[in-house]
Each structure stands twice: as C-alpha cells, then as structure tokens.
Design an enzyme around this catalytic site. Structure first.
Site, mmCIF file in Angstrom:
data_model
loop_
_atom_site.group_PDB
_atom_site.id
_atom_site.type_symbol
_atom_site.label_atom_id
_atom_site.label_comp_id
_atom_site.label_asym_id
_atom_site.label_seq_id
_atom_site.Cartn_x
_atom_site.Cartn_y
_atom_site.Cartn_z
ATOM 1 C CG HIS A 94 -7.223 0.410 -1.217
ATOM 2 N ND1 HIS A 94 -7.230 1.423 -2.026
ATOM 3 C CD2 HIS A 94 -6.575 -0.661 -1.845
ATOM 4 C CE1 HIS A 94 -6.890 1.031 -3.323
ATOM 5 N NE2 HIS A 94 -6.431 -0.165 -3.193
ATOM 6 C CD GLU A 146 -2.381 -1.659 -3.200
ATOM 7 O OE1 GLU A 146 -2.479 -2.538 -3.861
ATOM 8 O OE2 GLU A 146 -3.388 -1.038 -2.959
HETATM 9 P P1 PGA Z 1 -4.872 -2.426 -9.579
HETATM 10 O O1 PGA Z 1 -5.457 -2.161 -7.882
HETATM 11 O O2 PGA Z 1 -4.466 -3.910 -9.361
HETATM 12 O O3 PGA Z 1 -6.115 -2.338 -10.234
HETATM 13 O O4 PGA Z 1 -3.862 -1.394 -9.714
HETATM 14 C C1 PGA Z 1 -4.813 -2.697 -6.911
HETATM 15 C C2 PGA Z 1 -5.327 -2.016 -5.499
HETATM 16 O O5 PGA Z 1 -5.875 -0.842 -5.883
HETATM 17 O O6 PGA Z 1 -5.297 -2.729 -4.776
#
Ligand code: PGA
Length: 223
Positions: A94, A146
């Site tokens: 992440h 992401e």
């Molecule tokens: P968020 O986080 O939906 O708060 O943007 C997503 C993540 O960090 O996996």
C-alpha cells in the site's frame, strides 16, 4: 460489472467494540452478489474471523500487511504463518506503507512470494505500470491501481479521472491476466462511474469503509 470485489481497508482504525458495532450493523444488510473482503488490523483478525463464522456471513478477511520475514527474532513483525488461520487475502505494498515505512519494490516482491507460498491471495497496490511488471510472477495476485494522490487522506486528494483509470486498465489488460481493481477516494456517488470501466473488477475502499452504511451504499452502487 459481474460479481464485483469490494474490499474495506480499515487501516489503523477501530478497537474491538467498534469492529463489533460495525459488523453488527453491516450484517443486517443484503449483500447481493459482491465478493466482500474486510481488511482489519492484526489485533482484530481473530475477533472478526470468529464473528463472521458464528453468524455465517458471506464475508472474507484479509490482513493489511505481512512481514517479509517468515518468523523468528523480528520484534513487532507479524508473519504469514501467524495470519493464515484468519485470512484468505493479504494487502501488499500500500502506498502508505511505501511512504511511511520506506517499503521498496524488493520488499514487496518478497512479501508477495511469502503470501503465495502460504496460499494467501495477495492484493498488491500499484500506482504505475512498471510496478506491475516487476511483480509479473504473481499470476494469481489481484492488483489494485491506487494513485497515491487519489487516496482520501492525502492533502488535496481527488478521485482519479475516469479516463485515467480506463487508460490504465486498458494498458494493463494487454500485458496481464491478473484481476485489476481501483482504489482512491471511492464513494457511493462515484463508484457507479468507475464500475463502468472495462477491466476494473472491483474496489479497494478506505475512508468510506469505516462506516458500515456508507460502505454498503458503495456495494449497492457498484453494479
Ligand atoms: P480511500 O483509501 O478510499 O480513503 O482513498 C483507499 C486506500 O487507501 O486503499
């Protein structure tokens, strides 16, 4: 979108009583066809797993991270063998781990290998194509696209443009057969637009997963 995968990344939030309240509220809902995965903190894995078993809820569990070591003198680390009893999935790489704990691609590669060797399914967070390429050996892994600037906790964050996610998904599908999901400021309003993108089969949800009702709205709209 056919049977979307919707994951709740609780991050470093919730004590046991808060997790209990969340699960009690959430278990009243009709989940439909979605594959729902909860990613609680390590301290809650046992509790959440027991709750789900006792109530026969159609929910799956993942850990938010694992050690790159397989066990032994690594104070504070939690290894893959220790979570295997509770989880089917593990989140790896992440962007918050990369920026706050200096995780590099080599660490992510080792963690991915550890997960696979323990028959856990990795969900690997990536923000560009080269990262996916360096993890190409992980044939059964799910990738979560992401962009760090789209994660809701970043100052000035904004959800990724539909066209950017769509371009990424298209390029990804040419090279990889892995499942691809999207994460970053997903909410009940924007999820239906993201759901229409070819090649995106689900969502990793952070902030909006902390409340069972807003998380459920996302599940309802992700069709
Ligand atoms: P968020 O986080 O939906 O708060 O943007 C997503 C993540 O960090 O996996």
């Amino acid at each position: 979108m056919k049977k979307p995968l919707i994951a709740a990344n609780w991050k470093s939030n919730k004590k046991k009583n808060e997790a209990k309240n969340w699960l009690e509220e959430f278990s009243k809902k009709e989940f439909g066809e979605s594959e729902i995965i909860i990613f609680p903190s390590f301290t809650l894995l046992d509790f959440v797993s027991n709750f789900i078993k006792e109530k026969s809820l159609p929910l799956k569990i993942g850990a938010q991270d694992i050690s790159k070591f397989s066990g032994g003198p690594y104070t504070g680390e939690v290894n893959v063998g220790q979570i295997k009893d509770f989880c089917e999935f593990v989140l790896i790489g992440h962007s918050e781990r990369r920026s706050n704990f200096q995780e590099d691609l080599e660490t992510i590669r080792i963690k991915t290998e550890n997960a696979i060797s323990a028959s856990l399914r990795p969900i690997i967070c990536i923000s560009n194509f080269d990262e996916a390429r360096s993890l190409e050996f992980a044939k059964d892994a799910i990738f979560a696209y992401e962009p760090p600037e789209s994660i809701s906790t970043n100052p000035n964050s904004k959800p990724a443009e539909i066209s950017d996610v769509s371009n990424f998904a298209q390029k990804f599908s040419v090279t990889f057969e892995n499942e691809l999901i999207y994460g970053g400021s997903v909410n009940a309003q924007n999820v239906s637009d993201y759901s229409k993108i070819d090649g995106i089969s689900g969502f990793l949800v952070g902030g909006e997963s902390l409340d069972p009702n807003s998380f459920f709205e996302i599940i309802k709209n992700a069709v």
